[in-house]
Design an enzyme around this catalytic site. Structure first.
Site, PDB file in Angstrom:
ATOM      1  N   CYS A   1     -12.321 -29.150   5.167  1.00  0.00           N
ATOM      2  CA  CYS A   1     -11.117 -28.357   4.890  1.00  0.00           C
ATOM      3  C   CYS A   1      -9.895 -29.258   4.796  1.00  0.00           C
ATOM      4  O   CYS A   1      -9.723 -30.180   5.591  1.00  0.00           O
ATOM      5  CB  CYS A   1     -10.919 -27.313   5.986  1.00  0.00           C
ATOM      6  SG  CYS A   1      -9.413 -26.346   5.801  1.00  0.00           S
TER       7      CYS A   1
ATOM      8  N   CYS B   1      -6.680 -28.208   5.019  1.00  0.00           N
ATOM      9  CA  CYS B   1      -5.460 -27.550   5.503  1.00  0.00           C
ATOM     10  C   CYS B   1      -4.704 -28.443   6.490  1.00  0.00           C
ATOM     11  O   CYS B   1      -5.262 -29.406   7.027  1.00  0.00           O
ATOM     12  CB  CYS B   1      -5.789 -26.200   6.131  1.00  0.00           C
ATOM     13  SG  CYS B   1      -6.361 -26.284   7.841  1.00  0.00           S
TER      14      CYS B   1
ATOM     15  N   CYS C   1      -6.519 -28.877   9.864  1.00  0.00           N
ATOM     16  CA  CYS C   1      -7.691 -29.763   9.860  1.00  0.00           C
ATOM     17  C   CYS C   1      -7.323 -31.217   9.556  1.00  0.00           C
ATOM     18  O   CYS C   1      -8.009 -32.134   9.984  1.00  0.00           O
ATOM     19  CB  CYS C   1      -8.731 -29.250   8.867  1.00  0.00           C
ATOM     20  SG  CYS C   1      -9.469 -27.696   9.404  1.00  0.00           S
TER      21      CYS C   1
ATOM     22  N   ASP D   1       0.863  -1.190   0.000  1.00  0.00           N
ATOM     23  CA  ASP D   1       0.000   0.000   0.000  1.00  0.00           C
ATOM     24  C   ASP D   1       0.898   1.238   0.000  1.00  0.00           C
ATOM     25  O   ASP D   1       2.115   1.124   0.068  1.00  0.00           O
ATOM     26  CB  ASP D   1      -0.945  -0.027   1.192  1.00  0.00           C
ATOM     27  CG  ASP D   1      -0.194   0.040   2.506  1.00  0.00           C
ATOM     28  OD1 ASP D   1       1.049   0.190   2.477  1.00  0.00           O
ATOM     29  OD2 ASP D   1      -0.835  -0.059   3.559  1.00  0.00           O
TER      30      ASP D   1
ATOM     31  N   HIS E   1      -5.404 -22.270   9.060  1.00  0.00           N
ATOM     32  CA  HIS E   1      -6.761 -22.675   8.699  1.00  0.00           C
ATOM     33  C   HIS E   1      -7.577 -21.514   8.120  1.00  0.00           C
ATOM     34  O   HIS E   1      -8.209 -21.656   7.072  1.00  0.00           O
ATOM     35  CB  HIS E   1      -7.519 -23.279   9.882  1.00  0.00           C
ATOM     36  CG  HIS E   1      -8.974 -23.405   9.574  1.00  0.00           C
ATOM     37  ND1 HIS E   1      -9.477 -24.392   8.762  1.00  0.00           N
ATOM     38  CD2 HIS E   1     -10.031 -22.590   9.873  1.00  0.00           C
ATOM     39  CE1 HIS E   1     -10.777 -24.214   8.596  1.00  0.00           C
ATOM     40  NE2 HIS E   1     -11.136 -23.122   9.258  1.00  0.00           N
TER      41      HIS E   1
ATOM     42  N   ASP F   1      -8.002  -7.607   0.147  1.00  0.00           N
ATOM     43  CA  ASP F   1      -7.090  -7.935   1.234  1.00  0.00           C
ATOM     44  C   ASP F   1      -7.814  -7.666   2.536  1.00  0.00           C
ATOM     45  O   ASP F   1      -8.672  -6.793   2.596  1.00  0.00           O
ATOM     46  CB  ASP F   1      -5.832  -7.062   1.193  1.00  0.00           C
ATOM     47  CG  ASP F   1      -6.104  -5.663   1.712  1.00  0.00           C
ATOM     48  OD1 ASP F   1      -6.705  -4.868   0.961  1.00  0.00           O
ATOM     49  OD2 ASP F   1      -5.747  -5.369   2.865  1.00  0.00           O
TER      50      ASP F   1
HETATM   51 ZN   LIG Z   1      -8.624 -26.105   7.939  1.00  0.00          ZN
END
Ligand SMILES: [Zn+2]
Length: 335
Positions: free
Chosen positions: A275, A277, A280, A61, A306, A237
Site C-alpha cells: 500500500c 498510503c 503505510c 442521499d 489507510h 458507498d
Molecule cells: Zn496503507
C-alpha cells in the site's frame, strides 16, 4: 465513495482526501445536515462545497434511510414522511419535493429522490405497496427537480422492491421511464444474507440504462466490490472502511489486520506492504497498535486514511482491469 455523513469524513481532512487519496466524490447525509446545522445555513455558507472546503463532487442521499432507521415515531403518508428529530424531538416532514429543495440548498451534485425504505424481512404485499409509493415519489421528485434544473446536477431515482425479484424488475422498469441521469439500487445491506444482496443487484442492473451510472447504496466489504462491479455497479458507498478503521480493523491485500492483537506489538512492518498510503509509507504496525491502545486521535486518522486508500485502490484496480479487457481474469484472481 467515502462517506462524510455530517459534512466530514470522520478523522480525515478534505485536503488529505483530495491530495493523498485522490477521492473524486464523497457522500453527505441530508437527514443529519437538515437537522444540524440546517440546509439554509449551509446554503448561506457556500453550500457543502464551500462549507467543508471540498471542491470535488458531492452526492447526498434523500434522508429517507435515516428517517426510517433512526425514527421509531415516523408516520408515512402519500404526501411524505413525518418524523421526529433524534436530537431534540422536533417534528419534521420530508416530501419528495422538500428533500430535493434541501439537497439543492446543500449544493450537491448528485441528489437522491425520497424513497420508502422497507424493513427486512417484509411481506410481499407490504413490499409491493411500499415500492409503488417509491415510484410515485420518484416521479414527483424528478418533476420538481426539472423546474430547478441548471444542467449541472443529477437526481437519481432509487430502485426498491425488498428481496422480491419481480418487484425489483417492475420498479426498475417504471423508473427508467423517468429518463434520469443515473439510477440507484437501494434497500440492500439491511440484514439480508449477502448472496441475496448480490442477487437483487444482478436482477436489477440489466434493466437500468448502461450508459448512465448505476449506484448500489450502502455496500460493501472489500472482497464484494469486484462482485458488484461484475453485476453492473458503477458506484458504491459504505461506512465500513472508515468505521472499521476507528475500531482498529484494517483491510489489507492479505486480509484483515486487527491492530490491537499482541502479535503486532513489535511489528516493524507497515499495515500493508503493497500500500502506498501515507500511513503505510511512514508508520509501523507497532506504532499504530500503540496509538490504538493509548486511544490517540491520530490512530483514527491514520487508520481511516489507510482503509479508504485500500477501497479506492480496489476500485482503481477494477477500472484498470476493465480498460485493458481483463476483468474476468481479475475477478477470478480476486475470488
Ligand atoms: Zn496503507
Amino acid at each position: 465513495m467515502p462517506v462524510g455523513t455530517q459534512a466530514a469524513v470522520k478523522g480525515v481532512l478534505p485536503r488529505d482526501l483530495m491530495n493523498d487519496l485522490d477521492a473524486k466524490i464523497i457522500l453527505g447525509n441530508t437527514y443529519h445536515l437538515f437537522l444540524r446545522p440546517g440546509h439554509e445555513t449551509v446554503r448561506q455558507l457556500g453550500g457543502l462545497h464551500g462549507f467543508m472546503a471540498w471542491p470535488r463532487a458531492i452526492l447526498t442521499d434523500s434522508g429517507g434511510f435515516q428517517v426510517f432507521s433512526l425514527n421509531s415515531l415516523r408516520k408515512i403518508t402519500e404526501e411524505g414522511v413525518l418524523f421526529h428529530s433524534h436530537l431534540n424531538g422536533d417534528p419534521h416532514m420530508f416530501t419528495p419535493e422538500s428533500t430535493i429543495d434541501v439537497q439543492l440548498a446543500l449544493g450537491s451534485d448528485i441528489m437522491m429522490v425520497l424513497d420508502e425504505c422497507i424493513e427486512h424481512p417484509a411481506t410481499y404485499d407490504a413490499a409491493r405497496h411500499s415500492t409503488q409509493r417509491t415510484v410515485r415519489w420518484a416521479k414527483k421528485g424528478l418533476e420538481h427537480f426539472k423546474r430547478h434544473d441548471d444542467g449541472n446536477r443529477a437526481v437519481f431515482p432509487i430502485v426498491q422492491g425488498s428481496m422480491y425479484g419481480d418487484l425489483r424488475r417492475e420498479c426498475a422498469e417504471q423508473l427508467v421511464e423517468l429518463d434520469a441521469r443515473g439510477y440507484a439500487i437501494g434497500g440492500l445491506s439491511v440484514g439480508e444474507p449477502r448472496p441475496l444482496s448480490l442477487e437483487m443487484t444482478e436482477i436489477t442492473t440489466p434493466l437500468l440504462p448502461a450508459d448512465r451510472p448505476r449506484y448500489v447504496m450502502g455496500v460493501g466489504m472489500p472482497e464484494e466490490l469486484p462482485e458488484y462491479v461484475a453485476r453492473g455497479a458503477d458506484m458504491m458507498d459504505c461506512v465500513l472502511p472508515s468505521r472499521n478503521a476507528r475500531n482498529g480493523c484494517l483491510f489489507t491485500r492479505n486480509g484483515r489486520v486487527l491492530i490491537k492483537q499482541t502479535q503486532y506489538k513489535d511489528d516493524a512492518r507497515p499495515v500493508d506492504e503493497g500500500c502506498g498510503c501515507y500511513t503505510c509509507r511512514n508508520f509501523s504496525r507497532a506504532y499504530l497498535r500503540h496509538l490504538f491502545q493509548a486511544k490517540e486521535m491520530t490512530f483514527s486518522t491514520l487508520a481511516t486514511l489507510h482503509n479508504l486508500q485500500r477501497y479506492l485502490d480496489i476500485m482503481r484496480e477494477i477500472r484498470q482491469a476493465i480498460l485493458i479487457g481483463k476483468y474476468p481474469e481479475y475477478l477470478r484472481a480476486c475470488r
